[in-house]
Design an enzyme around this catalytic site. Structure first.
Site, short mmCIF file in Angstrom:
data_model
loop_
_atom_site.label_atom_id
_atom_site.label_comp_id
_atom_site.label_asym_id
_atom_site.label_seq_id
_atom_site.Cartn_x
_atom_site.Cartn_y
_atom_site.Cartn_z
N GLY A 186 1.00 -1.08 0.07
CA GLY A 186 0.23 0.42 0.40
C GLY A 186 1.43 1.30 0.19
O GLY A 186 1.92 1.13 -0.01
N GLY A 201 1.65 5.07 1.45
CA GLY A 201 1.91 5.62 2.97
C GLY A 201 1.00 6.48 3.40
O GLY A 201 1.04 6.34 4.26
N GLU A 203 14.93 5.19 10.77
CA GLU A 203 15.94 5.29 9.26
C GLU A 203 15.85 6.20 8.62
O GLU A 203 14.91 5.70 6.90
CB GLU A 203 16.85 4.11 9.35
CG GLU A 203 18.10 4.27 9.29
CD GLU A 203 17.84 4.39 6.96
OE1 GLU A 203 18.86 5.13 6.65
OE2 GLU A 203 18.32 3.36 6.76
N CYS A 238 21.32 6.15 1.62
CA CYS A 238 21.10 6.45 2.39
C CYS A 238 22.12 6.94 3.19
O CYS A 238 22.19 8.11 4.24
CB CYS A 238 19.46 6.91 3.89
SG CYS A 238 19.82 4.68 4.92
N GLU A 285 18.86 16.32 0.63
CA GLU A 285 19.21 15.17 0.11
C GLU A 285 18.33 15.13 -1.01
O GLU A 285 17.08 14.28 -1.21
CB GLU A 285 18.34 13.88 1.22
CG GLU A 285 18.77 12.47 1.09
CD GLU A 285 18.20 11.48 1.57
OE1 GLU A 285 19.13 11.09 1.94
OE2 GLU A 285 17.11 11.75 2.00
#
Length: 480
Positions: free
Chosen positions: A198, A200, A242, A276, A376
């Protein structure tokens, strides 16, 4: 695919909404996946809640044996999973074999070892300290390393005695089905592990806010992490996040320059920059800026960007059209800011007629206020930042809202460690060290909360209970 894994069975979604899974190298469809809805979330959470007490009481030896069986099943289909992840993520096959398909095997096997080696009870003066499972764990995982990050949550959660509700990314869901099939094959008790696909805003948000979910472990962007934490706040559950990073590679003045720059480039461009922990900011002393730029140009010119299924490819495409466009916008923004472009640019390489590719891009002498330094980007875009002193290098490295990782290269190990101790990051690579799955991984500042990997990752899924003892009743009676 229109089924989810609920209470030990494959069941159809209550929703009819579908997404197309696209091969980012060919732009061809790999199939369609049906998304779940809130009703599907209720079903998986209910199954996990009902299975919880029995799984928590299951002897450690039995839990460990099942985890090892999952690792064995993943080993048997290692190459199939690697090929699948190269197709849906666009990662070079060498990276897929090592990280996408290889890491989950390690995480399940090591979780079995860790839970067998751990001490659930600890005696201290006047008390016993217990480590117990939280209950139902919601594991919400990203699209860039789908199975690596999934196994890093699912394996220790199960080892610690929790049941799991797993929501992989709808962008790269195919590997999640392969992982679920492997877990299904070993015969976990029904409801111990459940999977629902699904988005978010619907499925992820409901898992986070659900009163019967006791812990949420999320990996993704910082903005999405804030939304998860906000959704979870009303039920005061534990949230492990995270999140993003903008990690510096600090090359000290007397460090060997060429290997340091080359290692930093490898880190920054890993998985086409969709990592990341990527070292995306290369910090060098200004006296060696020109030499650094030469090394960058020469090194990048030798990399092969192309078909991720070809064994000689170093870097593949971005994972989606949306991600390609996002990164292109940043590159164009850097050009509009007047930044000096060393390599790359916003256009797909001329040698590639299709696919979500971008050239490996490096800007030099980038000021700290630039968006290319502060944001980022999550693509193959790096910046070089010169410094005048070691203290300025430390200040530049820490001048970010993120604090996930960093790298330091020094003339001596002690010099590198001294600087590493001053960096605001959850993990620091010294002199080109690589990924170590036993070292705690997690962020400072807006890079998140909590830790993954090794015993630190196992402890993330264990809550602490203290049993405090009064006078022994039998002893008191005998004294009377």
């Amino acid at each position: 695919m229109d089924t989810f894994y609920v209470n030990g069975r494959w069941v159809r979604s209550h929703s009819t909404q579908q997404v197309v899974v696209t091969n980012p190298a060919t732009e061809e469809s790999l199939g369609q996946v049906t998304l779940g809805d809130v009703t599907d979330v209720e079903a998986v959470v209910d199954a996990a809640r009902r299975a919880g007490p029995g799984w928590a009481r299951t002897p450690v030896s039995e839990r460990a044996a099942l985890l090892r069986a999952i690792a064995a099943e993943l080993t048997s289909c290692h190459e199939e999973i690697a090929q699948l992840e190269t197709a849906e993520v666009g990662s070079p096959i060498t990276l897929s074999r090592r990280a996408h398909a290889g890491s989950p095997i390690h995480f399940f096997a090591s979780a079995a070892d860790l839970i067998e080696q751990s001490k659930p009870d600890e005696t201290i003066p006047g008390a016993t300290v217990l480590r117990e499972p939280y209950g139902v764990v919601g594991a919400i995982t990203p699209w860039n390393y789908p199975l690596h990050q999934s196994a890093a949550k699912i394996a220790p959660a199960l080892a610690a005695g929790n049941t799991v509700v797993y929501k992989p990314s709808e962008i790269t869901p195919l590997g999640a089905y392969a992982l679920t099939e492997a877990i299904d094959s070993v015969g976990l008790p029904p409801g111990v592990f459940n999977m629902v696909i699904g988005d978010g805003t619907t499925v992820g948000a409901r898992i986070a806010s659900h009163p019967d979910v006791d812990l949420v472990s999320f990996t993704g962007s910082t903005q999405a992490g804030i939304q998860v934490a906000t959704a979870a706040a009303a039920t005061v559950k534990k949230v492990s996040l995270e999140l993003g990073g903008k990690s510096p590679a600090v090359i000290l003045p007397d460090a060997p320059l060429q290997p340091a720059v080359q290692q930093a480039l490898r880190s920054g461009f890993l998985n086409s920059g969709q990592t990341c922990m990527a070292l995306t900011r290369i910090l060098v002393d200004r006296a060696r800026l020109a030499e650094t730029e030469t090394i960058v140009r020469d090194t990048v010119a030798g990399y092969v960007v192309g078909d991720p299924s070809a064994p000689g490819t170093d870097y593949g495409p971005l994972a989606s059209k949306a991600q390609q466009e996002r990164v292109q916008d940043y590159i164009r923004r850097g050009q509009q800011e007047g930044l000096r472009l060393l390599t790359g640019g916003p256009d797909r390489p001329a040698t590639l007629s299709h696919g979500y590719y971008l050239p490996l891009t490096v800007f030099s002498d980038v000021p700290p206020h630039s968006a290319l330094v502060t944001d980022e980007i999550f693509g193959p875009v790096l910046v070089i930042q010169p410094y005048e002193s070691i203290q300025e290098a430390i200040d530049l490295a820490n001048r970010t809202p993120y604090g996930l990782c960093a790298g330091v290269w020094g003339a001596t190990r002690s010099e590198a460690v001294e600087v590493a101790r001053q960096l605001q990051a959850g993990q620091v690579f010294i002199d080109g060290a690589g990924f170590n799955p036993g070292v705690p991984f997690g962020g400072y500042k807006r890079s998140g909360t909590g830790r993954e990997y090794g015993r630190y990752g196992l402890e993330e899924f264990q809550q602490i209970k203290g049993l405090v003892f009064g006078a022994d009743a039998t002893s008191s009676a005998s004294r009377r």
